[in-house]
Design an enzyme around this catalytic site. Structure first.
Site, PDB file in Angstrom:
ATOM      1  N   GLN A 181       0.838  -1.201   0.000  1.00  0.00           N
ATOM      2  CA  GLN A 181       0.000   0.000   0.000  1.00  0.00           C
ATOM      3  C   GLN A 181       0.875   1.253   0.000  1.00  0.00           C
ATOM      4  OE1 GLN A 181      -1.122  -2.561   2.255  1.00  0.00           O
ATOM      5  NE2 GLN A 181      -2.760  -3.109   0.827  1.00  0.00           N
ATOM      6  N   CYS A 210      -6.148   0.513   6.870  1.00  0.00           N
ATOM      7  CA  CYS A 210      -4.983  -0.366   6.815  1.00  0.00           C
ATOM      8  C   CYS A 210      -4.364  -0.386   8.205  1.00  0.00           C
ATOM      9  CB  CYS A 210      -3.982   0.129   5.781  1.00  0.00           C
ATOM     10  SG  CYS A 210      -2.504  -0.889   5.649  1.00  0.00           S
ATOM     11  N   HIS A 244     -13.936  -7.697   4.979  1.00  0.00           N
ATOM     12  CA  HIS A 244     -13.156  -8.920   5.187  1.00  0.00           C
ATOM     13  C   HIS A 244     -14.054 -10.142   5.161  1.00  0.00           C
ATOM     14  CE1 HIS A 244      -9.212  -7.278   6.414  1.00  0.00           C
ATOM     15  NE2 HIS A 244      -9.940  -6.227   6.756  1.00  0.00           N
ATOM     16  N   GLU A 291      -5.188  -9.859   0.030  1.00  0.00           N
ATOM     17  CA  GLU A 291      -5.805  -8.545   0.069  1.00  0.00           C
ATOM     18  C   GLU A 291      -6.340  -8.156  -1.305  1.00  0.00           C
ATOM     19  OE1 GLU A 291      -3.487  -5.444   1.714  1.00  0.00           O
ATOM     20  OE2 GLU A 291      -3.057  -6.500   3.573  1.00  0.00           O
ATOM     21  N   ARG A 292      -7.525  -7.563  -1.330  1.00  0.00           N
ATOM     22  CA  ARG A 292      -8.043  -7.001  -2.574  1.00  0.00           C
ATOM     23  C   ARG A 292      -7.093  -5.879  -3.001  1.00  0.00           C
ATOM     24  NH1 ARG A 292     -12.858  -2.735  -0.850  1.00  0.00           N
ATOM     25  NH2 ARG A 292     -11.609  -1.716   0.739  1.00  0.00           N
ATOM     26  N   CYS A 326      -1.473  -8.487   7.447  1.00  0.00           N
ATOM     27  CA  CYS A 326      -2.612  -7.598   7.217  1.00  0.00           C
ATOM     28  C   CYS A 326      -3.195  -7.259   8.581  1.00  0.00           C
ATOM     29  CB  CYS A 326      -3.662  -8.269   6.330  1.00  0.00           C
ATOM     30  SG  CYS A 326      -5.148  -7.272   6.059  1.00  0.00           S
ATOM     31  N   GLY A 358      -6.889  -7.487   8.727  1.00  0.00           N
ATOM     32  CA  GLY A 358      -7.212  -8.908   8.611  1.00  0.00           C
ATOM     33  C   GLY A 358      -7.080  -9.630   9.936  1.00  0.00           C
TER      34      GLY A 358
END
Length: 282
Positions: free
Chosen positions: A46, A75, A162, A211-212, A220, A223
């Protein structure tokens, strides 16, 4: 144009951080993808921009873009890196609770050390329409079709969507196929981060996340929060859980509905650099 950046990571989930406190964010989606290229650019999961706050109650704003150029709402590893970056810049003090603004709203950060940060990630959202997930009503378990398989999943928003799947083996070959399928599944209107979680005991989880917009990552943060929240709703874990990811371990604390969820973990600096921005159009 030369672009100065900081390269950082949170237990292997890596970021490029841009100082946009006194200038507009300088990149379009095509340039973000070029910067993200791990062969010809810098490489990251990212991109994070540190900007003046839109909300006057917050000290700063941070923007989030995935490696494919798409925006993201939250994030978890990234916000810890933003806090550590601000501390290095002299803008955050150790031990102080500070509100900073993400694309999905306000978060509280507290630096436990120069490279250790705890973050109030807000209360997990299980209402399908707010994830968003196509479902008649909220449930601890949903059934979802993936090609010729029917999977039992959990779903939650931690500022981004998620899907959580409990598995006995994180190294099972079929996960490589299921990760991208779940991230792009049509029942998730904005895509989803797909987490595969192995429950070791009530205080210990192991996790892998696709991750998308970024693919498989070493870690993550949201996540880890999502996996703990889904299993906590099912009464399968305690209020404090260590979540072990390929890049390292995060601590997640959540007392249940009506309470904020807290994530604690490290943030590390890798290097500083300059990148020549290509003259591309969106």
């Amino acid at each position: 144009m030369q672009l100065h950046f900081s390269k950082m990571h949170g237990i292997g989930n890596d970021f490029v951080v841009l100082d946009c406190r006194q200038r507009h964010f300088p990149l379009n989606a095509t340039q973000i993808r070029a910067l993200a290229d791990r062969h010809t650019g810098v490489g990251f999961d990212q991109l994070l921009s540190v900007e003046p706050a839109r909300d006057p109650s917050c000290a700063f704003y941070y923007g989030i873009w995935n490696a494919d150029g798409s925006p993201s709402g939250q994030c978890g590893n990234g916000v810890r890196c933003v806090a550590a970056w601000l501390h290095r810049e002299g803008a955050l003090t150790l031990g102080e609770n500070v509100l900073i603004e993400s694309p999905s709203g306000r978060v509280t950060v507290r630096l436990l050390g120069a490279h250790e940060v705890t973050v109030d990630m807000g209360e997990p959202v299980f209402e399908p329409a707010r994830i968003p997930l196509t479902a008649a009503s909220a449930a601890d378990h949903y059934l979802i079709e993936t090609g010729d398989h029917t999977l039992e999943i959990g779903a939650v928003s931690m500022g981004n969507p998620h899907v959580v799947v409990t598995v006995p083996d994180l190294h099972a070959p079929e996960l490589q196929r299921l990760g991208p399928l779940l991230s792009g599944h049509s029942r998730f209107g904005q895509g989803a981060n797909a987490g595969f979680v192995q429950r070791v005991d009530r205080g210990h989880l192991r996790l892998r996340v696709h991750e998308r917009g970024a693919g498989w990552t070493l870690a993550c943060g949201t996540g880890a929060c999502a996996a703990m929240a889904v299993l906590h709703q099912r009464a399968e874990v305690d209020d404090r859980v260590l979540v072990e990811l390929p890049g390292g371990t995060l601590r997640i604390d959540w007392a249940g509905p009506g309470h904020a969820l807290w994530m604690t973990g490290p943030a590390a600096f890798a290097f500083e650099g300059e990148w020549t921005v290509p003259a591309l159009t969106a």
